[in-house]
Motif scaffolding. Structure first.
Motif, short mmCIF file in Angstrom:
data_model
loop_
_atom_site.label_atom_id
_atom_site.label_comp_id
_atom_site.label_asym_id
_atom_site.label_seq_id
_atom_site.Cartn_x
_atom_site.Cartn_y
_atom_site.Cartn_z
N ALA A 154 37.54 -41.79 -40.63
CA ALA A 154 38.28 -41.19 -41.53
C ALA A 154 37.60 -41.22 -42.89
O ALA A 154 38.24 -39.64 -43.92
N ILE A 155 37.20 -42.12 -42.99
CA ILE A 155 36.26 -41.71 -44.37
C ILE A 155 35.34 -40.51 -44.69
O ILE A 155 34.66 -40.33 -45.91
N MET A 156 35.11 -39.95 -43.29
CA MET A 156 33.97 -38.81 -43.39
C MET A 156 34.93 -37.92 -44.32
O MET A 156 34.33 -36.65 -44.40
N LEU A 157 36.11 -38.35 -44.71
CA LEU A 157 36.93 -36.69 -44.58
C LEU A 157 36.44 -35.74 -46.04
O LEU A 157 36.45 -34.60 -46.28
N PRO A 158 36.29 -36.30 -47.32
CA PRO A 158 35.90 -35.25 -48.30
C PRO A 158 34.27 -35.29 -48.08
O PRO A 158 34.53 -33.81 -48.43
N ILE A 159 33.44 -35.54 -46.80
CA ILE A 159 32.07 -34.97 -47.00
C ILE A 159 32.66 -34.35 -45.91
O ILE A 159 32.20 -32.45 -45.85
N ASN A 160 33.35 -33.94 -44.93
CA ASN A 160 33.76 -32.77 -43.68
C ASN A 160 34.14 -31.81 -44.94
O ASN A 160 34.31 -30.08 -44.64
N LEU A 161 35.33 -32.24 -46.01
CA LEU A 161 35.95 -30.85 -46.76
C LEU A 161 35.25 -30.33 -46.98
O LEU A 161 34.65 -29.31 -47.69
N MET A 162 33.69 -30.83 -48.24
CA MET A 162 32.82 -30.20 -48.87
C MET A 162 32.06 -29.14 -47.83
O MET A 162 31.50 -28.40 -48.09
N GLU A 163 31.97 -29.74 -46.85
CA GLU A 163 30.80 -28.54 -46.18
C GLU A 163 32.11 -27.30 -45.76
O GLU A 163 31.03 -26.56 -45.51
N VAL A 164 32.96 -27.47 -45.42
CA VAL A 164 33.82 -25.87 -45.89
C VAL A 164 33.39 -24.78 -46.76
O VAL A 164 33.44 -23.75 -46.52
N VAL A 165 32.80 -25.96 -48.18
CA VAL A 165 31.99 -24.73 -49.53
C VAL A 165 31.23 -24.55 -49.58
O VAL A 165 30.06 -23.37 -49.38
N ILE A 166 30.13 -25.66 -48.60
CA ILE A 166 28.75 -25.96 -49.51
C ILE A 166 28.21 -24.77 -47.99
O ILE A 166 27.06 -24.24 -48.28
N ARG A 167 29.18 -25.03 -46.45
CA ARG A 167 28.64 -23.69 -45.75
C ARG A 167 28.37 -22.54 -46.84
O ARG A 167 26.69 -21.89 -46.31
N PRO A 168 29.10 -21.75 -46.91
CA PRO A 168 29.62 -20.88 -47.61
C PRO A 168 28.53 -20.36 -48.63
O PRO A 168 27.49 -18.73 -47.98
N LEU A 169 28.43 -21.16 -49.45
CA LEU A 169 27.33 -21.78 -50.89
C LEU A 169 26.04 -21.15 -50.12
O LEU A 169 24.95 -20.87 -50.29
N ALA A 170 25.31 -22.12 -49.29
CA ALA A 170 24.18 -22.15 -48.07
C ALA A 170 23.94 -20.75 -47.72
O ALA A 170 22.69 -19.96 -47.66
N LEU A 171 24.74 -20.43 -46.63
CA LEU A 171 24.45 -19.24 -45.76
C LEU A 171 24.66 -17.44 -47.17
O LEU A 171 22.94 -16.98 -47.02
N CYS A 172 24.82 -17.40 -48.30
CA CYS A 172 25.15 -16.90 -49.80
C CYS A 172 23.85 -16.77 -49.99
O CYS A 172 22.69 -16.00 -50.08
N MET A 173 23.59 -17.70 -50.34
CA MET A 173 22.30 -18.03 -51.41
C MET A 173 21.19 -18.32 -50.75
O MET A 173 20.11 -17.59 -51.57
N ARG A 174 20.90 -18.74 -49.43
CA ARG A 174 19.73 -18.76 -48.79
C ARG A 174 19.55 -17.14 -49.01
O ARG A 174 18.34 -16.87 -48.41
N LEU A 175 20.04 -16.43 -48.21
CA LEU A 175 20.53 -14.73 -47.82
C LEU A 175 19.71 -14.06 -49.33
O LEU A 175 19.06 -13.05 -49.46
N PHE A 176 20.49 -13.91 -50.24
CA PHE A 176 20.38 -13.58 -51.29
C PHE A 176 19.20 -14.37 -52.34
O PHE A 176 17.92 -13.23 -52.72
N GLY A 177 18.92 -15.26 -52.28
CA GLY A 177 17.54 -16.01 -52.47
C GLY A 177 16.46 -15.34 -51.96
O GLY A 177 15.13 -15.23 -52.79
N ASN A 178 15.87 -15.19 -51.05
CA ASN A 178 14.91 -14.98 -50.34
C ASN A 178 14.88 -13.69 -50.58
O ASN A 178 13.20 -12.70 -50.49
N VAL A 179 15.68 -12.52 -50.06
CA VAL A 179 15.08 -11.19 -50.96
C VAL A 179 15.83 -11.01 -51.75
O VAL A 179 14.64 -10.25 -52.43
#
Length: 230
Positions: A154-179
């Protein structure tokens, strides 16, 4: 170098091609990246209709053979990443792979790649994360999906919730930054080297790197979907 800096700033700005006057919602500016995306969609649609016209169960011509080869190749490529249970998501991911691949190499014909627009990459990332979380809900149910945020403890709840935000941010910035990074490097090479020498570099950054980034975006999305449905 000042001229190069000015041009880079122009690339970061989303140029408005035309404006739609709605009256109720005010003026809506249509960016260049949106218009180019419409063009890519139109070309893909026309080519798809051409290749799939008059399909036959047996025989068929070269046109049908090309269509079958493309579909089979995409099914094998993306299906291998998703696994058996994720095959229903292959059509969407195939469409994304084709779009990003074309968008990243369209600079070869003098157009601005829409993936240089942060709004485009953000939109793609948001659609991917909706698909990922939707796949998890469809597989586990709402209750099971909510419970997965507390796993393995249960203590992983904050980290798992952060992943929901981090994943799209990582996908977005990786593609944008490389191009965008590839564009900056090419502009610097054109300034420092004679006209003929940047050609092999253009082949790498505009074609090879552009297609690799399309694959990486779809690969990570597939990986997250597979994780969500396991």
């Amino acid at each position: 170098m000042d001229g190069l800096a000015d041009r880079l700033l122009e690339e970061l700005n989303c140029e408005t091609v035309f404006t739609i006057h709605t009256g109720i919602f005010g003026d809506i500016g249509i960016a260049e990246s949106v218009v180019i995306t419409w063009g890519i969609m139109a070309v893909v649609l026309i080519v798809s209709l051409f290749l799939t016209r008059n399909l036959q169960v047996r025989g068929g011509g070269k046109r049908q053979a090309v269509a079958e080869t493309i579909v089979t190749s995409l099914d094998n490529l993306i299906g291998g990443m998703l696994g058996e249970e994720g095959k229903k998501y292959i059509p969407y991911l195939s469409s994304v792979l084709i779009y990003i691949g074309i968008a990243n190499v369209i600079g070869l014909v003098g157009m601005k790649p829409p993936t240089k627009d942060l709004n485009v990459t953000a939109g793609l990332a948001i659609m991917s994360i909706i698909l990922i979380e939707g796949a998890g809900i469809r597989k586990k149910g709402v209750k099971g999906w909510l419970k997965s945020f507390t796993e393995p403890i249960a203590i992983m709840l904050p980290i798992n919730l952060m992943e929901v935000v981090i994943r799209p941010l990582a996908l977005c910035m990786r593609l944008f930054g490389n191009v965008l990074g590839a564009f900056i490097i090419m502009e610097l090479i054109k300034v420092l080297l004679p006209v003929a020498l940047p050609v092999p570099f253009s082949f790498y950054f505009d074609i090879f790197d552009g297609l690799i980034q399309a694959y990486v975006f779809v690969f990570l999305t597939s990986l997250f979907i597979k994780e969500a449905i396991e």
